[in-house]
Design an enzyme around this catalytic site. Structure first.
Site, PDB file in Angstrom:
ATOM      1  N   SER A 110      23.733  -6.101 -13.255  1.00 11.15           N
ATOM      2  CA  SER A 110      23.118  -4.902 -13.819  1.00 11.15           C
ATOM      3  C   SER A 110      21.717  -4.703 -13.244  1.00 11.15           C
ATOM      4  CB  SER A 110      23.041  -5.034 -15.336  1.00 11.15           C
ATOM      5  OG  SER A 110      22.466  -3.876 -15.899  1.00 11.15           O
ATOM      6  N   GLY A 111      21.458  -3.481 -12.720  1.00 17.77           N
ATOM      7  CA  GLY A 111      20.149  -3.171 -12.145  1.00 17.77           C
ATOM      8  C   GLY A 111      20.037  -3.451 -10.666  1.00 17.77           C
ATOM      9  N   THR A 115      24.932   2.225  -8.853  1.00 21.48           N
ATOM     10  CA  THR A 115      25.120   3.662  -9.088  1.00 21.48           C
ATOM     11  C   THR A 115      24.453   4.490  -8.002  1.00 21.48           C
ATOM     12  OG1 THR A 115      25.277   3.320 -11.484  1.00 21.48           O
ATOM     13  CG2 THR A 115      24.728   5.536 -10.737  1.00 21.48           C
ATOM     14  N   ASN A 160      17.913  -2.726 -16.911  1.00 21.46           N
ATOM     15  CA  ASN A 160      18.115  -1.587 -16.021  1.00 21.46           C
ATOM     16  C   ASN A 160      17.800  -0.303 -16.791  1.00 21.46           C
ATOM     17  OD1 ASN A 160      18.961   0.272 -14.166  1.00 21.46           O
ATOM     18  ND2 ASN A 160      21.090  -0.397 -14.090  1.00 21.46           N
ATOM     19  N   SER A 163      21.352   2.058 -16.761  1.00 28.98           N
ATOM     20  CA  SER A 163      22.504   1.163 -16.699  1.00 28.98           C
ATOM     21  C   SER A 163      23.787   1.911 -17.038  1.00 28.98           C
ATOM     22  CB  SER A 163      22.308   0.001 -17.671  1.00 28.98           C
ATOM     23  OG  SER A 163      23.433  -0.842 -17.684  1.00 28.98           O
ATOM     24  N   SER A 164      24.802   1.770 -16.201  1.00 29.45           N
ATOM     25  CA  SER A 164      26.111   2.357 -16.491  1.00 29.45           C
ATOM     26  C   SER A 164      26.741   1.589 -17.643  1.00 29.45           C
ATOM     27  CB  SER A 164      27.018   2.283 -15.256  1.00 29.45           C
ATOM     28  OG  SER A 164      26.495   3.032 -14.200  1.00 29.45           O
ATOM     29  N   GLY A 387      27.607  -3.646 -14.127  1.00 28.79           N
ATOM     30  CA  GLY A 387      27.393  -4.930 -13.456  1.00 28.79           C
ATOM     31  C   GLY A 387      27.436  -6.096 -14.415  1.00 28.79           C
ATOM     32  N   GLU A 389      26.239  -8.915 -16.689  1.00 29.79           N
ATOM     33  CA  GLU A 389      25.004  -8.892 -17.452  1.00 29.79           C
ATOM     34  C   GLU A 389      24.968  -9.989 -18.512  1.00 29.79           C
ATOM     35  OE1 GLU A 389      25.065  -4.880 -18.833  1.00 29.79           O
ATOM     36  OE2 GLU A 389      26.312  -5.315 -20.582  1.00 29.79           O
TER      37      GLU A 389
END
Length: 1091
Positions: A110-111, A115, A160, A163-164, A387, A389
């Site tokens: 994540s981050g 994306t 993030n 973050s998605s 991602g 995490e």
């Protein structure tokens, strides 16, 4: 980039190696150091062969412009610095050439920038693919779907800022011609729990803050929205804004994106209604009366009831009670059960999550409907998924997210490490196996059915639980300990369990696991929303509650497991490409580099093993028939189809380009090529062949277009002289060439013309002076000027006696006053200008006049058999008047004009020509573009467009009228927003000191131990044996420099006297090719002597 060189200049600054395969030493430390060097110099992309490594820069970089799009389009991978555009272009070209679906798997924690990488890929493909109105519409939807789905599916987390919180696989569908004419989005596991609660320092989904900051006053009044700290669903974390993000601006983009994907104004208003209603639902609180829940303040029921279009009493009843079906024997009855405060709050949150989840599915379906395509031909899939995490508290959602990432790592291992090595063995290629950690053991621990994995045990517990509570979660923990407690990658702790993932150990808190896995929405709530006054809300809940459900209800874990496996199957059917994203720090600041964190990612992503396989293996492989198809153009024997054995055909093609035998191997049904340079050799030879054929086609086409152009010019020129002048027999049907001098081969004449001026006509003409003496001049016409160029002897200086070109006259086209001609078939014409006139004679006068009239549209053409012209006054003095002369034309004999000077009059006689009304008689049977009914078609099209626009305006007017009423159609009066009372529970809990230990690099666990075995347990090669003496290098011819030489070009060597140069080759021209100080280049052979 400050003082650094621009990354695409010829003087590129060296920063590590572009491809990690080229590292002199392969280790995690060496890889990390190379990435650090490049990151500090703003080079965020690095290759491992075809795999792209991307390090998140946390800032905008200058190399994502149209210039880079043009640079990478059609270029080979290693022609330019590593870039995500190179990978995107490679995907697009492979799809077009091989007619095979492509996909890109973007992975990382994540981050790490997944994306953004997906956006760049979609943006590049949109720019380089085909066009057209429909195609442009699809491109707009592809690009605008990003801000729309990000608003509803992304949120700020501690790791993030964007973050998605859902997974997305975007298939861009193409026609056979490469035009994107459709698309489809598959979404996975929206983190619905974020709607009702967030961790400290995080936010809810972006859309909530966008509405609160960006809504118009009218919208704010209709939706009853105010500041974010008023809402329980937003104020739990105490975080309302994100650095460098404008929620107001993003709200405008989100609303525009809704329009692009086809949502009507009414639908957009309905979407905002539901989002606002969820905020108001969160402010409904409960208190306990006689062990049962009651709504604390009825005022907080009014606005959500109004926005959802349901009765306030019905909403209150459904939140505090539930109807349960009881079966005894063959009879069944319904019993109303009153809920306690915990159950009521759970029901409220379940309603909110259901509304948001179905709204999100509606938006995804709207995007898909706008891009729907009946027939799928080719597609490129872009996987942008949450991602890996680790948070302070890792719940059920983190468990599912990390499971999907585990599956993606498994794909990468299967296709880049395991499958590649297995392929060498199957094809009989000589190969030494390379050890690596295969995370299939972790995937099986989570999803296996026999023996049962974590998900299987979780579903069994959920099937037997009857009420919400902690008992089920504790039962889960006990069963997990009994079923998988002995697994190497599993361990327990007091609140849950630990999974040793490929990316490190993660501790999961089982609190709420079972409830979130069930994700049950009771029938009472569905019935309530099906009674809504708004058809939009009713459509989101289409369930038929009268049908009795049989079997075990599906769970979230079973859905995500099925979706993950379906996704894997989809990816396996396409040709995969990989982007491995790396997060350089946890501060989210540009320039910060955390060595330990990056090294951990390098290790668990398996980059070292990837490099080892890549270096020892082959960069390219293709089955024989595909190879023959692609490179058939290289030889005449293979061009029309190889008739013999395919293996022999492949060998024939490889030998035709003189490829070294150590650069390829043939398996049982595939050809393997070792180095990318060898593949580039094939591609370059193929490109040259196609270029040669393309030039033949271009030549024929240009000739065709030129003929059409000059046919048109001949007709236009004929119209200029029609009914005014007799025509010569050879003049009427003559082809127009334009340049009758050959200026391309005469730079001395071109020197008089402006560098950027285009020559439209050039011819050698006769020019007559005041005494009617003729002299040759070069007449040149450009869009701005008319040039007359003569020749004179040089009278003094070094070039004395030589003939050189002289500019005699330069007339601005717009200052030509008129042109005079006779009515007979002669070739004379007079160009009138303010100072003096020029009498010229040219057989190509008709072509010249037609071009001149095009540039000077108001130019008068005069026709008379008695022409008068001004002459330049001889001698010194002002040009007041140089006198005048006359030309008298009369009929005679013959086609050639006879000129007889008589004082100030020139007598010209010429025989009769073709009639004045003559037109070109040569018939050209080829169709011409300009002969068409284009005008009428255009006019008809414009009329249709005008009618269509009028219809649109009428519809838009209706919509604008109805839009203002969309929230007023309810039978209920709009309530006022209630105030928070002092006796109500405190919404914002006091902030506790945050424990950020979870942000540290996680322990590697069992997966890390197994990864290190391949490095620590293997004995050093050649242990206890003496170091062998180095193999003697073959002696190459050498020479010593007799004199110093400075290179005159980039491919030459500079050297000093007595320098020793290795001779690599000698040429009879006197230029040799050699090496000096690790640089190779050309040098003159007469400057050296052989040693």
């Amino acid at each position: 980039m400050g003082s650094k060189y621009h990354w695409q200049t010829a003087n590129v600054k060296v920063s590590g190696v572009d491809d990690l395969v080229l590292l002199s030493k392969i280790s995690e430390d060496a890889i990390t150091e190379n990435l650090r060097k490049r990151y500090n110099d703003d080079y965020i992309f690095t290759y491992i062969g075809p795999v792209l490594i991307s390090v998140n820069p946390f800032k905008q970089l200058p190399y994502f412009t149209d210039r880079e799009v043009e640079l990478y389009q059609g270029a080979a991978q290693y022609e330019n610095p590593p870039h995500i555009y190179a990978l995107a272009d490679n995907m697009f070209r492979n799809m077009m050439i091989d007619a095979e679906n492509q996909c890109v798997i973007i992975s990382g924690e994540s981050g790490a920038g997944k994306t953004v990488a997906a956006k760049f890929i979609m943006s590049y493909i949109s720019k380089v693919s085909g066009g057209g109105a429909k195609v442009q519409h699809v491109k707009d939807i592809i690009l605008q779907s990003n801000p729309l789905l990000e608003a509803f599916g992304n949120a700020k987390t501690v790791r993030n800022n964007n973050s998605s919180r859902f997974g997305k696989y975007f298939e861009i569908q193409f026609s056979r011609g490469g035009a994107p004419d459709g698309g489809k989005i598959s979404n996975f596991l929206l983190e619905k729990s974020r709607v009702v609660s967030q961790n400290s320092g995080e936010r809810n989904f972006h859309i909530y803050y966008q509405i609160l900051d960006g809504a118009s006053p009218e919208q704010r009044e209709n939706l009853g929205v105010t500041t974010p700290d008023y809402y329980f669903y937003l104020n739990q974390s105490g975080t309302y804004s994100v650095d460098d993000v404008s929620d107001k601006k993003d709200f405008t983009e989100t609303m525009e994106a809704m329009s692009v994907v086809g949502l009507s104004p009414e639908e957009k208003d309905s979407v905002l209604q539901i989002v606002a209603s969820i905020l108001h639902l969160g402010n409904i609180s409960f208190r306990e009366e006689n062990n049962y829940a009651t709504v604390e303040s009825q005022d907080f029921l009014a606005f959500p009831s109004f926005l959802l279009g349901v009765q306030q009493e019905a909403l209150c009843s459904k939140l505090t009670s539930r109807v349960m079906d009881s079966k005894w024997g063959g009879h069944s009855e319904s019993i109303a059960v009153t809920l306690n405060t915990e159950q009521a709050a759970f029901t409220r949150d379940a309603l909110s999550k259901a509304l948001y989840g179905r709204l999100f599915d509606f938006l995804v379906e709207s995007v898909n409907s706008a891009m729907q395509k009946d027939l799928e031909e080719l597609n490129i899939g872009v996987l942008d998924i949450y991602g890996f995490e680790i948070f302070q508290k890792n719940g059920f959602e983190q468990f599912c997210i990390n499971f999907v990432n585990e599956k993606l790592q498994q794909i990468f291992i299967e296709l880049t490490l395991k499958a590649e090595q297995d392929e060498y063995v199957q094809e009989g290629i000589h190969w030494t196996p390379i050890d690596y950690f295969n995370n299939k053991v972790v995937c099986d621990l989570i999803e296996s059915k026999n023996p049962p994995g974590v998900m299987c045990v979780l579903d069994d517990v959920c099937a037997t639980m009857h009420a919400k509570g902690e008992g089920a979660d504790q039962t889960l923990l006990q069963k997990l300990q009994g079923q998988v407690g002995s697994h190497e990658h599993f361990s327990s702790w007091n609140k849950g369990f630990i999974i040793h993932h490929y990316a490190g150990k993660v501790s999961y808190d089982v609190s709420g696991f079972c409830e979130r896995n069930r994700d049950v929405l009771f029938n009472d709530i569905i019935e309530l929303l099906q009674s809504s006054e708004y058809s939009f809300i009713r459509a989101l809940f289409p369930e038929n509650l009268q049908v009795e459900k049989k079997g075990r209800p599906s769970t979230v874990s079973s859905k995500i497991k099925k979706q993950a496996n379906t996704l894997v199957q989809t990816l396996m059917k396409a040709t995969p490409h990989y982007v491995r994203c790396i997060k350089p720090n946890e501060t989210k600041r540009a320039g910060d580099w955390e060595e330990k964190r990056v090294r951990h990612q390098v290790e668990y992503l398996g980059l070292r093993e990837n490099i080892r396989v890549r270096r020892a293996g082959f960069s390219y492989r293709r089955i024989f028939n595909k190879f023959l198809q692609r490179y058939a153009i290289l030889t005449p024997e293979s061009w029309l189809g190889w008739s013999g054995d395919q293996r022999d055909g492949v060998l024939h093609l490889l030998r035709s380009v003189n490829m070294d035998q150590d650069q390829y191997q043939l398996g049982t049904c595939k050809v393997f090529i070792r180095a990318p340079e060898s593949l580039f050799l094939l591609e370059e030879m193929r490109e040259r062949k196609y270029n040669g054929y393309a030039r033949v086609i271009q030549k024929a086409w240009r000739k065709h277009v030129a003929v059409r152009k000059y046919v048109k010019m001949r007709q236009e020129a004929s119209d200029i002289l029609l009914n005014k002048k007799e025509r010569g027999r050879n003049s009427l049907n003559r082809n127009f060439v334009g340049d009758y001098i050959g200026l391309d081969l005469q730079p001395e004449i071109r020197a008089f013309i402006g560098r950027r001026e285009r020559v439209e006509f050039a011819d050698v003409v006769l020019k007559y002076d005041r005494r009617f003496r003729s002299v040759k001049r070069d007449l040149i016409l450009t869009p701005k000027y008319l040039y007359l160029i003569g020749r004179e002897k040089v009278k003094q200086g070094a070039d004395k006696g030589q003939i050189q070109e002289v500019l005699k006259r330069k007339i601005e086209v717009q200052k030509i006053q008129s042109v005079s001609l006779s009515c007979l078939q002669d070739d004379l014409f007079v160009v009138h200008e303010e100072e003096y006139d020029s009498v010229l004679q040219s057989v190509f006068k008709t072509e010249f006049l037609s071009l001149l009239v095009k540039r000077h549209k108001k130019l008068p053409l005069k026709f008379n058999n008695l022409l008068e012209f001004k002459v330049k006054k001889g001698g010194w003095g002002p040009f007041s008047s140089g006198g005048s002369r006359q030309i008298q034309f009369s009929l005679g004999r013959g086609e050639e004009a006879v000129l007889k000077p008589s004082g100030k009059v020139l007598q010209v006689t010429v025989g009769p020509g073709l009639p004045k009304d003559s037109r070109p008689t040569r018939i050209d049977k080829r169709k011409s573009r300009y002969i068409s009914n284009a005008h009428s078609t255009t006019h008809g099209h414009a009329h249709k467009q005008q009618q269509l626009q009028q219809q649109r305006n009428i519809v838009a007017g209706d919509k604008r009228v109805s839009r203002g009423r969309s929230l007023r159609q309810s039978s209920m009066e709009q309530p006022t927003l209630p105030r928070l009372h002092g006796n109500r529970r405190s919404i914002v809990s006091p902030r506790q000191p945050e424990d950020l230990g979870f942000m540290e690099v996680p322990e590697t666990g069992a997966a890390g131990m197994q990864r290190r075995k391949s490095k620590t347990l293997k004995p050093d090669p050649g242990l206890n044996r003496p170091k062998p003496s180095p193999k003697p290098r073959p002696r190459t011819p050498q020479c010593r420099a007799l004199w110093a030489y400075d290179a005159q070009d980039t491919d030459e060597l500079s050297f000093n006297t007595d320098d020793v140069i290795e001779i690599l080759s000698q040429d009879s021209s006197g230029w040799w090719f050699g090496r000096l100080r690790d640089k190779e280049g050309m040098f003159p052979g007469n400057y050296v002597e052989k040693i």
